[in-house]
Design a protein around this motif. Sequence first.
Motif, mmCIF file in Angstrom:
data_model
loop_
_atom_site.group_PDB
_atom_site.id
_atom_site.type_symbol
_atom_site.label_atom_id
_atom_site.label_comp_id
_atom_site.label_asym_id
_atom_site.label_seq_id
_atom_site.Cartn_x
_atom_site.Cartn_y
_atom_site.Cartn_z
ATOM 1 N N GLU A 1 -6.733 13.770 -31.570
ATOM 2 C CA GLU A 1 -7.510 13.298 -30.718
ATOM 3 C C GLU A 1 -6.457 12.956 -29.464
ATOM 4 O OE1 GLU A 1 -11.434 10.561 -30.126
ATOM 5 O OE2 GLU A 1 -10.193 10.304 -31.750
ATOM 6 N N PRO A 2 -7.086 13.395 -28.120
ATOM 7 C CA PRO A 2 -6.233 13.139 -27.081
ATOM 8 C C PRO A 2 -6.427 11.474 -26.735
ATOM 9 C CG PRO A 2 -7.554 14.844 -26.654
ATOM 10 C CD PRO A 2 -7.976 14.793 -27.855
ATOM 11 N N VAL A 3 -5.384 10.947 -26.412
ATOM 12 C CA VAL A 3 -5.197 9.632 -26.189
ATOM 13 C C VAL A 3 -5.879 8.896 -24.705
ATOM 14 C CG1 VAL A 3 -3.994 7.573 -25.960
ATOM 15 C CG2 VAL A 3 -3.134 9.436 -27.341
ATOM 16 N N ASP A 4 -5.788 9.749 -23.714
ATOM 17 C CA ASP A 4 -6.224 9.429 -22.420
ATOM 18 C C ASP A 4 -7.635 10.059 -22.338
ATOM 19 O OD1 ASP A 4 -6.916 8.560 -20.197
ATOM 20 O OD2 ASP A 4 -5.312 9.519 -19.295
ATOM 21 N N ARG A 5 -8.871 9.568 -22.492
ATOM 22 C CA ARG A 5 -10.109 10.361 -22.529
ATOM 23 C C ARG A 5 -10.792 10.008 -21.161
ATOM 24 N NH1 ARG A 5 -12.967 10.109 -28.136
ATOM 25 N NH2 ARG A 5 -14.555 10.875 -27.008
ATOM 26 N N GLY A 6 -10.232 9.175 -20.274
ATOM 27 C CA GLY A 6 -11.055 8.604 -19.043
ATOM 28 C C GLY A 6 -11.692 9.795 -18.438
ATOM 29 N N ASP A 7 -10.903 10.881 -17.895
ATOM 30 C CA ASP A 7 -11.311 11.779 -17.132
ATOM 31 C C ASP A 7 -11.711 13.147 -17.804
ATOM 32 O OD1 ASP A 7 -8.638 12.268 -17.774
ATOM 33 O OD2 ASP A 7 -7.930 13.151 -15.602
ATOM 34 N N LEU A 8 -11.677 13.134 -19.406
ATOM 35 C CA LEU A 8 -11.774 14.397 -20.065
ATOM 36 C C LEU A 8 -13.130 14.307 -20.869
ATOM 37 C CD1 LEU A 8 -8.466 14.751 -21.699
ATOM 38 C CD2 LEU A 8 -9.254 15.828 -19.602
ATOM 39 N N ILE A 9 -13.620 15.415 -20.917
ATOM 40 C CA ILE A 9 -14.778 15.696 -21.882
ATOM 41 C C ILE A 9 -14.107 16.074 -23.311
ATOM 42 C CG2 ILE A 9 -16.851 16.915 -22.702
ATOM 43 C CD1 ILE A 9 -17.353 15.280 -20.218
ATOM 44 N N VAL A 10 -14.234 15.448 -24.298
ATOM 45 C CA VAL A 10 -13.475 15.682 -25.790
ATOM 46 C C VAL A 10 -14.418 16.205 -26.812
ATOM 47 C CG1 VAL A 10 -12.226 14.847 -27.505
ATOM 48 C CG2 VAL A 10 -11.705 14.140 -25.097
ATOM 49 N N VAL A 11 -14.336 17.365 -27.216
ATOM 50 C CA VAL A 11 -15.273 17.787 -28.391
ATOM 51 C C VAL A 11 -14.648 17.854 -29.631
ATOM 52 C CG1 VAL A 11 -16.927 19.662 -28.721
ATOM 53 C CG2 VAL A 11 -16.285 19.171 -26.502
ATOM 54 N N PRO A 12 -15.171 17.312 -30.757
ATOM 55 C CA PRO A 12 -14.467 17.600 -31.865
ATOM 56 C C PRO A 12 -14.626 18.704 -32.499
ATOM 57 C CG PRO A 12 -15.678 15.549 -31.763
ATOM 58 C CD PRO A 12 -16.043 16.267 -30.675
ATOM 59 N N LEU A 13 -13.675 19.668 -32.978
ATOM 60 C CA LEU A 13 -14.065 20.730 -33.439
ATOM 61 C C LEU A 13 -14.423 21.109 -35.085
ATOM 62 C CD1 LEU A 13 -11.446 23.054 -31.195
ATOM 63 C CD2 LEU A 13 -14.039 22.519 -31.094
ATOM 64 N N GLY A 14 -14.838 20.002 -35.764
ATOM 65 C CA GLY A 14 -15.366 20.033 -37.131
ATOM 66 C C GLY A 14 -14.230 19.383 -38.164
ATOM 67 N N GLU A 15 -14.860 19.237 -39.155
ATOM 68 C CA GLU A 15 -14.088 18.558 -40.409
ATOM 69 C C GLU A 15 -12.988 19.509 -41.002
ATOM 70 O OE1 GLU A 15 -15.089 15.272 -43.425
ATOM 71 O OE2 GLU A 15 -15.693 17.107 -44.135
ATOM 72 N N GLU A 16 -12.064 19.084 -41.204
ATOM 73 C CA GLU A 16 -11.052 19.874 -41.855
ATOM 74 C C GLU A 16 -10.808 19.362 -43.250
ATOM 75 O OE1 GLU A 16 -7.623 21.462 -39.673
ATOM 76 O OE2 GLU A 16 -8.878 21.014 -37.718
ATOM 77 N N ILE A 17 -10.571 20.078 -44.294
ATOM 78 C CA ILE A 17 -10.222 19.751 -45.723
ATOM 79 C C ILE A 17 -8.889 20.175 -45.931
ATOM 80 C CG2 ILE A 17 -10.876 19.739 -48.141
ATOM 81 C CD1 ILE A 17 -13.448 20.590 -47.511
ATOM 82 N N VAL A 18 -8.012 19.088 -46.043
ATOM 83 C CA VAL A 18 -6.595 19.645 -46.415
ATOM 84 C C VAL A 18 -6.426 19.384 -47.878
ATOM 85 C CG1 VAL A 18 -4.324 18.565 -45.951
ATOM 86 C CG2 VAL A 18 -5.910 18.502 -44.135
ATOM 87 N N SER A 19 -5.988 20.461 -48.553
ATOM 88 C CA SER A 19 -5.777 20.635 -50.249
ATOM 89 C C SER A 19 -4.636 21.337 -50.291
ATOM 90 C CB SER A 19 -7.042 20.941 -50.679
ATOM 91 O OG SER A 19 -7.312 22.328 -50.221
ATOM 92 N N PRO A 20 -4.055 21.469 -51.574
ATOM 93 C CA PRO A 20 -3.249 22.353 -51.995
ATOM 94 C C PRO A 20 -3.758 23.643 -52.014
ATOM 95 C CG PRO A 20 -3.208 20.557 -53.675
ATOM 96 C CD PRO A 20 -4.422 20.538 -52.503
ATOM 97 N N LEU A 21 -2.701 24.749 -51.334
ATOM 98 C CA LEU A 21 -3.165 25.965 -51.339
ATOM 99 C C LEU A 21 -2.073 27.087 -51.957
ATOM 100 C CD1 LEU A 21 -4.968 26.116 -47.909
ATOM 101 C CD2 LEU A 21 -6.058 25.808 -49.902
ATOM 102 N N CYS A 22 -2.272 27.990 -52.784
ATOM 103 C CA CYS A 22 -1.136 28.795 -53.032
ATOM 104 C C CYS A 22 -1.692 30.119 -53.331
ATOM 105 C CB CYS A 22 -0.500 28.187 -54.397
ATOM 106 S SG CYS A 22 -1.845 28.046 -55.800
ATOM 107 N N ALA A 23 -0.919 31.136 -53.569
ATOM 108 C CA ALA A 23 -1.118 32.539 -53.985
ATOM 109 C C ALA A 23 -1.692 32.620 -55.410
ATOM 110 C CB ALA A 23 0.005 33.448 -54.114
ATOM 111 N N PRO A 24 -2.554 33.532 -55.782
ATOM 112 C CA PRO A 24 -3.379 33.537 -56.896
ATOM 113 C C PRO A 24 -2.502 33.425 -58.344
ATOM 114 C CG PRO A 24 -4.481 34.960 -55.659
ATOM 115 C CD PRO A 24 -3.246 34.359 -54.815
#
Length: 290
Positions: A147-170
Amino acid sequence: MLKMPSLSAMRIFESAARLGSFRSAAEELHLSPSAVSHAVAKLESDLGVALFERTTRHVRLTLAGQTLLAHTASAFEELRRGIERISSNAASLLRLHCAPSYAAKVLSPRLPQFLRENPGVEVRVAASTSYARFVDGLFDADIVYGEPVDRGDLIVVPLGEEIVSPLCAPDVALRLNSPIDLLSQPLIRSDLKRIQWIDWFEANGLGPAPGPSMSFDRSFLAIDAAANGLGVALESNVLAHRELANGQLVRPFGPTFRHNRYIGHYLAYPKSGSQRRLARKFADWLVDFR
């Protein structure tokens, strides 16, 4: 008073200097090589200084030529930006800055659909880990990681939740029956990731995480390494969407294990920016993309 060369002469010089060839400049500008050569020679005569060292096959900038090119290139860039700002086409141009992994893994695959749905709109993308400086007018919107720190002059739009998990080749997943099996597999680290292996191990009560076997400074590189069977990456389902969808990557453990969730990326644009409507339209589209 110094007599300024014509704009056409400076354009010919810039093209020849940038391309390192009179012939290439002629092709770019739709002129004959002799016209380029004569224009450069006249410019040198007017300035009283040699700009190129000439051989039978090549031309090379002199020190004076290098100095002039640096100023000429920036001047033409400023001119381009000025024309861009007042042009009737400017309303349909979105200049977008983006975090590199999001640009490669999310933005690039989605942009064709946005352009199909919005005919006449042009999107220019530049990617880096730094934040865009809107005060210099180079960009209309910025997709950032965190998230941007200085939001005074900005419109900030979250781009959705992300799930962080282990991923690997089959084939790697076949060797992973439980998280304890991770201790015998190469772990891939994304250096700039806010969530690391220690966080996932802690969330699942597994004790200290082992050190990674390899690390990358970009998530898209870590994802590619995991898809190529080099080990197990702890990565975002949003960034790895394509690889998960086509089966190059899988989640090795079931839903009984806790995966980290967070909002990783945001789109920011100035409240008073000239392209705020187009930026808002793009932000809404990106959030609603399916």
